[in-house]
Design an enzyme around this catalytic site. Sequence first.
Site, short mmCIF file in Angstrom:
data_model
loop_
_atom_site.label_atom_id
_atom_site.label_comp_id
_atom_site.label_asym_id
_atom_site.label_seq_id
_atom_site.Cartn_x
_atom_site.Cartn_y
_atom_site.Cartn_z
N CYS A 1 7.29 -6.24 14.87
CA CYS A 1 6.93 -5.45 16.05
C CYS A 1 5.54 -5.85 16.55
CB CYS A 1 6.97 -3.95 15.73
SG CYS A 1 8.59 -3.40 15.22
N CYS B 1 3.17 8.30 1.61
CA CYS B 1 3.75 7.28 2.47
C CYS B 1 3.93 6.02 1.62
CB CYS B 1 2.79 7.04 3.64
SG CYS B 1 3.28 5.72 4.73
N GLU C 1 0.81 -1.21 0.00
CA GLU C 1 0.00 0.00 0.00
C GLU C 1 0.84 1.27 0.00
OE1 GLU C 1 -3.97 -1.52 2.32
OE2 GLU C 1 -2.23 -1.05 3.50
N SER D 1 11.96 4.57 15.04
CA SER D 1 10.82 4.09 15.80
C SER D 1 11.30 3.59 17.16
CB SER D 1 10.12 2.97 15.03
OG SER D 1 9.60 3.52 13.83
N LEU D 2 11.06 4.37 18.18
CA LEU D 2 11.65 4.09 19.50
C LEU D 2 10.71 3.24 20.36
CD1 LEU D 2 14.31 4.95 20.83
CD2 LEU D 2 13.09 6.89 21.82
N HIS D 3 9.57 3.77 20.69
CA HIS D 3 8.47 3.06 21.35
C HIS D 3 8.69 2.62 22.79
CE1 HIS D 3 6.85 3.19 17.40
NE2 HIS D 3 7.61 2.24 16.92
N GLY E 1 6.90 -2.47 5.64
CA GLY E 1 8.29 -2.93 5.51
C GLY E 1 9.30 -2.08 6.25
N GLU E 2 10.49 -2.67 6.41
CA GLU E 2 11.61 -1.99 7.07
C GLU E 2 12.58 -1.56 5.96
OE1 GLU E 2 12.81 -0.71 10.02
OE2 GLU E 2 14.41 -0.24 8.62
N CYS F 1 2.29 -3.83 15.28
CA CYS F 1 2.22 -3.45 13.87
C CYS F 1 1.55 -4.54 13.04
CB CYS F 1 3.63 -3.16 13.35
SG CYS F 1 3.69 -2.88 11.57
N CYS G 1 6.98 -7.66 6.60
CA CYS G 1 8.17 -7.16 7.30
C CYS G 1 8.66 -8.25 8.23
CB CYS G 1 7.84 -5.89 8.10
SG CYS G 1 9.27 -5.21 8.96
N CYS H 1 -0.98 4.94 10.19
CA CYS H 1 0.24 4.18 10.46
C CYS H 1 -0.07 2.81 11.06
CB CYS H 1 1.06 4.91 11.51
SG CYS H 1 2.35 5.87 10.82
N ASN I 1 -2.90 2.51 16.51
CA ASN I 1 -4.07 2.10 15.73
C ASN I 1 -4.30 0.62 15.96
OD1 ASN I 1 -4.71 4.57 14.25
ND2 ASN I 1 -2.62 4.31 13.53
N SER J 1 12.09 5.96 7.66
CA SER J 1 11.74 5.57 9.02
C SER J 1 12.26 4.16 9.27
CB SER J 1 10.22 5.60 9.18
OG SER J 1 9.85 5.16 10.47
N1 SAH Z 1 9.58 -0.22 9.41
C1 SAH Z 1 9.72 1.17 9.60
C2 SAH Z 1 8.77 1.99 8.77
C3 SAH Z 1 7.37 1.49 8.61
S1 SAH Z 1 6.35 1.56 10.05
C4 SAH Z 1 9.60 1.53 11.06
O1 SAH Z 1 9.21 0.68 11.85
O2 SAH Z 1 9.94 2.65 11.40
C5 SAH Z 1 6.01 3.30 10.18
C6 SAH Z 1 5.64 3.76 11.58
O3 SAH Z 1 4.36 3.23 11.97
C7 SAH Z 1 6.61 3.28 12.64
O4 SAH Z 1 6.97 4.31 13.53
C8 SAH Z 1 5.82 2.24 13.35
O5 SAH Z 1 6.29 2.03 14.63
C9 SAH Z 1 4.43 2.80 13.31
N2 SAH Z 1 3.37 1.83 13.57
C10 SAH Z 1 3.37 0.52 13.28
N3 SAH Z 1 2.21 -0.05 13.69
C11 SAH Z 1 1.48 0.93 14.26
C12 SAH Z 1 0.19 0.94 14.85
N4 SAH Z 1 -0.57 -0.13 14.90
N5 SAH Z 1 -0.26 2.12 15.31
C13 SAH Z 1 0.50 3.23 15.22
N6 SAH Z 1 1.71 3.27 14.68
C14 SAH Z 1 2.21 2.13 14.19
FE1 SF4 Z 2 8.27 -3.73 10.40
FE2 SF4 Z 2 8.11 -1.13 11.01
FE3 SF4 Z 2 6.01 -2.76 11.36
FE4 SF4 Z 2 8.11 -2.98 12.96
S1 SF4 Z 2 6.75 -1.20 12.79
S2 SF4 Z 2 7.03 -4.67 11.99
S3 SF4 Z 2 9.78 -2.55 11.54
S4 SF4 Z 2 6.94 -2.22 9.42
#
Ligand code: SAH
Ligand code: SF4
Length: 381
Positions: free
Chosen positions: A118, A107, A94, A222-224, A168-169, A121, A114, A343, A300, A200
């Site tokens: 995470c 985006c 997408e 992406s720290l979290h 994807g990463e 995600c 991926c 996201c 989300n 990112s």
């Molecule tokens: N793989 C890369 C880029 C794609 S994800 C990364 O992880 O940075 C893009 C952003 O969306 C990242 O910051 C990720 O942590 C965030 N993200 C993933 N799942 C999410 C969710 N369910 N709700 C909000 N943000 C999310």
């Molecule tokens: Fe992959 Fe980014 Fe999703 Fe983590 S947040 S699973 S690195 S797409």
Amino acid sequence: MTNQAANLLGLDLNGLVAFCEQLGEKRFRAVQLYRWIHQRGVADFALMSDLAKSLRDKLAGVAMVEGLKVLTEQRSADGTIKWLFDVGNGDAVEAVFIPEDDRATLCISSQAGCAVGCRFCSTGHQGFSRNLATWEIVAQLWFAEHMLRKERGSDERVISNIVMMGMGEPLQNYAALVPALKTFLDDHAYGLSRRRVTVSTSGVVPMIERLREDCPVALAVSLHAPNDPLRDQLVPLNRKYPLEELLAACRSYLTAAPRDFITFEYCMLDGVNDSVEQARELVRLLKGKVSCKLNLIPFNPFPQSGLKKSSREAVQAFAQVLIEAGVVTTVRKTRGDDIDAACGQLAGEVQDRTRAATRMTRAPVTVHRPAKTLPSRPPTP
Ligand code: SAH
Ligand code: SF4
């Protein structure tokens, strides 16, 4: 040269110059061709009227310009548009167009699925299918930019910013990513400034270092989580590249562009990473250590995550601690909610060829906080 025609969307300008040289053509011909493709959105060599007929004939046999097939298009009431592209073999990715007052962002996805996995995600939950090729990354912009121009009946640029925040990463698909970024930046193609193109990453440390050398665009990390034990669980890559190494890579990234900053993304998960104490821990981790902005992202939810979004009060209290400590902090607005375009909701459709293996290595998750635990991930239906 192989029998198969090369898709020229996959070549940056240097690549196209080399390709044209193989055909006995000079650099300026490659520049013309590159401009036709990216600035004017033309795919048919026969329509490239100022290219020498001899070159057009040569290209016809060995090259093509072919976009991705669009499977669906969804438009949100707020102007957000989401496209689902077929990338073959049952996989789809997408891209999301997000118009705002002062900019319009696309985006883009870098992989089908991926492998990082995470917890929060939806893409990660699907597992990994394959890397996208450069042409498949560029094709998302090529398509969106030129279809939107056509729709508006204007030659003016529509998309002003790119974020590699789709599926994807990106730094696990480095070889395909860099030529795509170069095309986004090239004045003969999309001419976007370095600061308007953001990669990112979940923290692939060695590739952060290479990106600084090869193409230092804006970096979002992406720290979290404010500490390793929690981040190990939310972003499994942290076990390989823990926070100290990640922050050192961020600092070193900024040596290529000292006036820049790193954007840290932090997805707010109820009872997991959103307490005031964790905000203080985050201040201790970041303050004075690396020039940065913190972007708090509302989680989300998706059905299989077993996680909940933080309350508005928790987000406010968390942000307040950071702001008072002098860390520049913003709370991201969600866009395109009605079409699941925010996201982490970019699910696409991916044939997961690695899940069995990934799942076996994924231990049940518990959080190092006494009262609350992360629910373990329920089995996939
Ligand atoms: N793989 C890369 C880029 C794609 S994800 C990364 O992880 O940075 C893009 C952003 O969306 C990242 O910051 C990720 O942590 C965030 N993200 C993933 N799942 C999410 C969710 N369910 N709700 C909000 N943000 C999310
Ligand atoms: Fe992959 Fe980014 Fe999703 Fe983590 S947040 S699973 S690195 S797409």
